[in-house]
Design a protein around this motif. Structure first.
Motif, PDB file in Angstrom:
ATOM      1  N   GLN A  85       0.840  -1.183   0.000  1.00  0.00           N
ATOM      2  CA  GLN A  85       0.000   0.000   0.000  1.00  0.00           C
ATOM      3  C   GLN A  85       0.883   1.243   0.000  1.00  0.00           C
ATOM      4  OE1 GLN A  85      -2.381  -0.586   3.458  1.00  0.00           O
ATOM      5  NE2 GLN A  85      -3.720  -2.094   2.487  1.00  0.00           N
ATOM      6  N   GLY A  86       0.486   2.224  -0.797  1.00  0.00           N
ATOM      7  CA  GLY A  86       1.302   3.416  -0.917  1.00  0.00           C
ATOM      8  C   GLY A  86       1.141   4.346   0.266  1.00  0.00           C
ATOM      9  N   PRO A  87       1.969   5.361   0.340  1.00  0.00           N
ATOM     10  CA  PRO A  87       1.878   6.346   1.434  1.00  0.00           C
ATOM     11  C   PRO A  87       0.623   7.201   1.297  1.00  0.00           C
ATOM     12  CG  PRO A  87       3.455   7.064  -0.220  1.00  0.00           C
ATOM     13  CD  PRO A  87       3.056   5.670  -0.600  1.00  0.00           C
ATOM     14  N   ALA A  88       0.232   7.825   2.385  1.00  0.00           N
ATOM     15  CA  ALA A  88      -0.948   8.677   2.372  1.00  0.00           C
ATOM     16  C   ALA A  88      -0.689   9.897   1.494  1.00  0.00           C
ATOM     17  CB  ALA A  88      -1.306   9.122   3.787  1.00  0.00           C
ATOM     18  N   PRO A  89      -1.667  10.276   0.675  1.00  0.00           N
ATOM     19  CA  PRO A  89      -1.494  11.486  -0.134  1.00  0.00           C
ATOM     20  C   PRO A  89      -1.539  12.730   0.738  1.00  0.00           C
ATOM     21  CG  PRO A  89      -3.720  10.616  -0.370  1.00  0.00           C
ATOM     22  CD  PRO A  89      -2.953   9.611   0.439  1.00  0.00           C
ATOM     23  N   GLY A  90      -1.056  13.830   0.193  1.00  0.00           N
ATOM     24  CA  GLY A  90      -1.060  15.084   0.928  1.00  0.00           C
ATOM     25  C   GLY A  90       0.331  15.697   0.991  1.00  0.00           C
ATOM     26  N   PRO A  91       0.496  16.822   1.697  1.00  0.00           N
ATOM     27  CA  PRO A  91       1.806  17.460   1.840  1.00  0.00           C
ATOM     28  C   PRO A  91       2.815  16.498   2.447  1.00  0.00           C
ATOM     29  CG  PRO A  91       0.052  18.924   2.587  1.00  0.00           C
ATOM     30  CD  PRO A  91      -0.585  17.592   2.367  1.00  0.00           C
ATOM     31  N   SER A  92       3.957  16.345   1.828  1.00  0.00           N
ATOM     32  CA  SER A  92       4.913  15.312   2.236  1.00  0.00           C
ATOM     33  C   SER A  92       6.350  15.791   2.070  1.00  0.00           C
ATOM     34  CB  SER A  92       4.706  14.038   1.397  1.00  0.00           C
ATOM     35  OG  SER A  92       3.372  13.586   1.450  1.00  0.00           O
ATOM     36  N   ARG A  93       7.235  15.074   2.764  1.00  0.00           N
ATOM     37  CA  ARG A  93       8.672  15.213   2.532  1.00  0.00           C
ATOM     38  C   ARG A  93       9.164  13.907   1.927  1.00  0.00           C
ATOM     39  NH1 ARG A  93      11.990  16.713   7.703  1.00  0.00           N
ATOM     40  NH2 ARG A  93      11.103  14.702   8.333  1.00  0.00           N
ATOM     41  N   ILE A  94      10.026  14.004   0.917  1.00  0.00           N
ATOM     42  CA  ILE A  94      10.627  12.825   0.293  1.00  0.00           C
ATOM     43  C   ILE A  94      12.125  12.920   0.525  1.00  0.00           C
ATOM     44  CG2 ILE A  94      10.918  11.525  -1.841  1.00  0.00           C
ATOM     45  CD1 ILE A  94       8.363  12.760  -2.884  1.00  0.00           C
ATOM     46  N   ARG A  95      12.654  11.977   1.346  1.00  0.00           N
ATOM     47  CA  ARG A  95      14.059  12.044   1.750  1.00  0.00           C
ATOM     48  C   ARG A  95      14.787  10.760   1.375  1.00  0.00           C
ATOM     49  NH1 ARG A  95      14.300  12.215   7.598  1.00  0.00           N
ATOM     50  NH2 ARG A  95      12.282  11.121   7.602  1.00  0.00           N
ATOM     51  N   PRO A  96      15.953  10.857   0.748  1.00  0.00           N
ATOM     52  CA  PRO A  96      16.716   9.654   0.419  1.00  0.00           C
ATOM     53  C   PRO A  96      17.142   8.912   1.682  1.00  0.00           C
ATOM     54  CG  PRO A  96      17.553  11.579  -0.754  1.00  0.00           C
ATOM     55  CD  PRO A  96      16.625  12.078   0.291  1.00  0.00           C
ATOM     56  N   VAL A  97      17.031   7.594   1.668  1.00  0.00           N
ATOM     57  CA  VAL A  97      17.457   6.798   2.819  1.00  0.00           C
ATOM     58  C   VAL A  97      18.934   7.034   3.126  1.00  0.00           C
ATOM     59  CG1 VAL A  97      17.945   4.422   3.531  1.00  0.00           C
ATOM     60  CG2 VAL A  97      15.692   5.009   2.628  1.00  0.00           C
ATOM     61  N   GLY A  98      19.733   7.168   2.090  1.00  0.00           N
ATOM     62  CA  GLY A  98      21.170   7.340   2.298  1.00  0.00           C
ATOM     63  C   GLY A  98      21.559   8.697   2.838  1.00  0.00           C
ATOM     64  N   ALA A  99      20.641   9.660   2.771  1.00  0.00           N
ATOM     65  CA  ALA A  99      20.922  11.008   3.276  1.00  0.00           C
ATOM     66  C   ALA A  99      19.625  11.594   3.812  1.00  0.00           C
ATOM     67  CB  ALA A  99      21.495  11.879   2.154  1.00  0.00           C
ATOM     68  N   PRO A 100      19.153  11.116   4.965  1.00  0.00           N
ATOM     69  CA  PRO A 100      17.837  11.518   5.478  1.00  0.00           C
ATOM     70  C   PRO A 100      17.738  12.987   5.872  1.00  0.00           C
ATOM     71  CG  PRO A 100      19.020  10.202   7.101  1.00  0.00           C
ATOM     72  CD  PRO A 100      19.799  10.108   5.828  1.00  0.00           C
ATOM     73  N   GLY A 101      18.854  13.703   5.920  1.00  0.00           N
ATOM     74  CA  GLY A 101      18.810  15.127   6.201  1.00  0.00           C
ATOM     75  C   GLY A 101      18.536  15.965   4.960  1.00  0.00           C
ATOM     76  N   LEU A 102      18.484  15.304   3.798  1.00  0.00           N
ATOM     77  CA  LEU A 102      18.216  15.992   2.543  1.00  0.00           C
ATOM     78  C   LEU A 102      16.802  15.681   2.079  1.00  0.00           C
ATOM     79  CD1 LEU A 102      21.575  15.277   0.660  1.00  0.00           C
ATOM     80  CD2 LEU A 102      20.997  17.230   2.122  1.00  0.00           C
ATOM     81  N   CYS A 103      16.196  16.603   1.357  1.00  0.00           N
ATOM     82  CA  CYS A 103      14.843  16.433   0.834  1.00  0.00           C
ATOM     83  C   CYS A 103      14.839  16.644  -0.673  1.00  0.00           C
ATOM     84  CB  CYS A 103      13.872  17.426   1.470  1.00  0.00           C
ATOM     85  SG  CYS A 103      13.382  17.022   3.165  1.00  0.00           S
ATOM     86  N   LEU A 104      13.949  15.940  -1.342  1.00  0.00           N
ATOM     87  CA  LEU A 104      13.774  16.124  -2.783  1.00  0.00           C
ATOM     88  C   LEU A 104      13.041  17.439  -3.010  1.00  0.00           C
ATOM     89  CD1 LEU A 104      14.643  14.264  -5.084  1.00  0.00           C
ATOM     90  CD2 LEU A 104      12.261  13.537  -5.308  1.00  0.00           C
ATOM     91  N   THR A 105      13.667  18.358  -3.739  1.00  0.00           N
ATOM     92  CA  THR A 105      13.102  19.693  -3.926  1.00  0.00           C
ATOM     93  C   THR A 105      13.643  20.282  -5.224  1.00  0.00           C
ATOM     94  OG1 THR A 105      12.771  21.842  -2.853  1.00  0.00           O
ATOM     95  CG2 THR A 105      14.947  20.820  -2.593  1.00  0.00           C
ATOM     96  N   GLU A 106      13.495  21.585  -5.357  1.00  0.00           N
ATOM     97  CA  GLU A 106      13.905  22.267  -6.582  1.00  0.00           C
ATOM     98  C   GLU A 106      15.410  22.437  -6.656  1.00  0.00           C
ATOM     99  OE1 GLU A 106      11.689  25.911  -8.286  1.00  0.00           O
ATOM    100  OE2 GLU A 106      13.335  26.747  -7.120  1.00  0.00           O
ATOM    101  N   GLY A 107      15.976  22.086  -7.793  1.00  0.00           N
ATOM    102  CA  GLY A 107      17.399  22.270  -8.037  1.00  0.00           C
ATOM    103  C   GLY A 107      17.605  22.693  -9.474  1.00  0.00           C
ATOM    104  N   GLN A 108      18.843  22.752  -9.889  1.00  0.00           N
ATOM    105  CA  GLN A 108      19.140  23.161 -11.264  1.00  0.00           C
ATOM    106  C   GLN A 108      20.211  22.267 -11.837  1.00  0.00           C
ATOM    107  OE1 GLN A 108      21.109  27.096 -12.623  1.00  0.00           O
ATOM    108  NE2 GLN A 108      18.907  27.473 -12.872  1.00  0.00           N
ATOM    109  N   ALA A 109      19.968  21.828 -13.067  1.00  0.00           N
ATOM    110  CA  ALA A 109      20.959  21.049 -13.796  1.00  0.00           C
ATOM    111  C   ALA A 109      21.463  21.890 -14.956  1.00  0.00           C
ATOM    112  CB  ALA A 109      20.334  19.756 -14.309  1.00  0.00           C
TER     113      ALA A 109
END
Length: 368
Positions: free
Chosen positions: A194-218
């Motif tokens: 079963q997937g996670p609950a929808p709504g406002p969330s933080r997505i954090r890599p297991v290998g770096a839990p102090g970091l969050c998936l957000t806006e960046g630039q390539a």
């Protein structure tokens, strides 16, 4: 290209500011506003690739795929895209006018949607009291549209309730239902992913839990750049806010919302994007065709609990063999997210696969 709503006359002289450039003040609707942006782009004589390159040289981000998508739709573009396009087309002096017109139309259409009416031209006469005029027809059309939306919402709610009542592991057979970790055939007890609950969330890599998936630039070696998903310290990751949107068939969209810029959904870039292919770019349209914005979020086997939460794998709905991961150093700030072949945790001898496993929890800023 035809005219809409009388924003300009047939000889093309109306809708301009006297210098030959389109006048955004003449636009009354989103469709008319975008049509004027198309005229501005045509007036510049630049191709989409040239627009992207010129914007990059000025320090702006204006991906050609984003511009093409913006100009072929009638929805109101984000403010920062309007600014970048206007500047790149050489109309810097009119930038404030374009933004003011955009804000006016946004406010007008929001008000019109709430009241069930459509904004009309300034000074237009009211429809006759009999309701047989064009405005009366528009009001009736809007009322029917709102009724249709209510019916669809009710049906959607009933569908969700029926799905919630299904036993774990049940499915419709369409290939988009949650898969199971085991089955009765091999003697294992089926466990629904079963997937996670929808709504406002933080997505954090297991290998770096102090970091969050957000806006960046390539940025490519050519100097071309795009706004894409990347990992940054969570304390600096908002805005944009991240919201998980769950579809009726259990798939997810990842939506970003940034004040002044609006909402967009992360979209997997295709092979035609060159250096940026497989990266995740926020698009204004959260209903892009196909599966480029859809993900199946499933529990990562063998990870147990980490930092008080289970680890999840974000699998591309378009290709079940590809998963969201972090390119390069999985613990580095600024490392971009990509869709890559899913790692076989057991074969790799590492049950955590930190680059492709994520912790998903409720956004702490969300009061609910």
């Amino acid at each position: 290209m035809g005219t809409t709503g009388g924003a300009w006359d047939t000889d093309g002289s109306a809708g301009t500011d006297g210098s030959g450039l389109p006048d955004p003040g003449t636009a009354r609707t989103s469709a008319e506003f975008v049509a004027l942006l198309r005229r501005l782009k045509d007036h510049s004589g630049l191709t989409y690739r040239q627009l992207e390159q010129r914007a990059a040289a000025r320090g702006d981000v204006l991906a050609r795929s984003t511009v093409a998508d913006m100009l072929r739709r009638d929805g109101l573009p984000r403010a920062e895209l309007v600014s970048a396009l206007v500047r790149t087309c050489g109309a810097e002096r009119a930038e404030a006018s374009w933004l003011a017109s955009r804000q006016r139309i946004a406010a007008s259409e929001t008000s019109g949607t709430a009241s069930g009416t459509h904004p009309g031209p300034t000074g237009a006469a009211d429809a006759s009291s009999s309701g047989s005029g064009a405005d009366g027809r528009r009001v009736r059309t809007a009322s029917l549209a709102l009724l249709g939306i209510v019916v669809l919402l009710v049906i959607g709610g009933l569908v969700l309730l029926s799905r919630d009542d299904e036993p774990s592991g049940g499915g419709s057979g369409d290939g988009r239902t949650p898969v199971t970790a085991g089955s009765a055939e091999n003697g294992q007890t089926p466990v629904a992913r079963q997937g996670p609950a929808p709504g406002p969330s933080r997505i954090r890599p297991v290998g770096a839990p102090g970091l969050c998936l957000t806006e960046g630039q390539a940025r490519a070696d050519s100097g071309e750049s795009k706004v894409v998903a990347a990992q940054w310290p969570c304390g600096k990751a908002v805005p944009p806010t991240t919201t998980l949107l769950k579809t009726d068939d259990g798939l997810y969209r990842i939506q970003w919302d940034k004040p002044g810029m609006g909402r967009g959904c992360l979209t997997v870039l295709g092979e035609d994007e060159g250096y940026f292919r497989t990266m995740l770019e926020p698009w204004d349209d959260c209903a892009a065709p196909g599966t480029v914005q859809l993900f199946r979020i499933e529990r990562a086997e063998g990870t147990g609990n980490m930092d008080g939460a289970s680890a999840w794998r974000l699998r591309s709905a378009g290709d079940g063999e590809r998963c969201v991961g972090i390119r390069g150093n999985t613990k580095a700030s600024g490392a971009v997210a990509v869709v890559e072949p899913c790692a076989d945790a057991q074969a790799a001898g590492d049950i955590s696969v930190p680059g492709q496993h994520f912790l998903i929890d409720r956004d702490r800023a969300d009061p609910n």
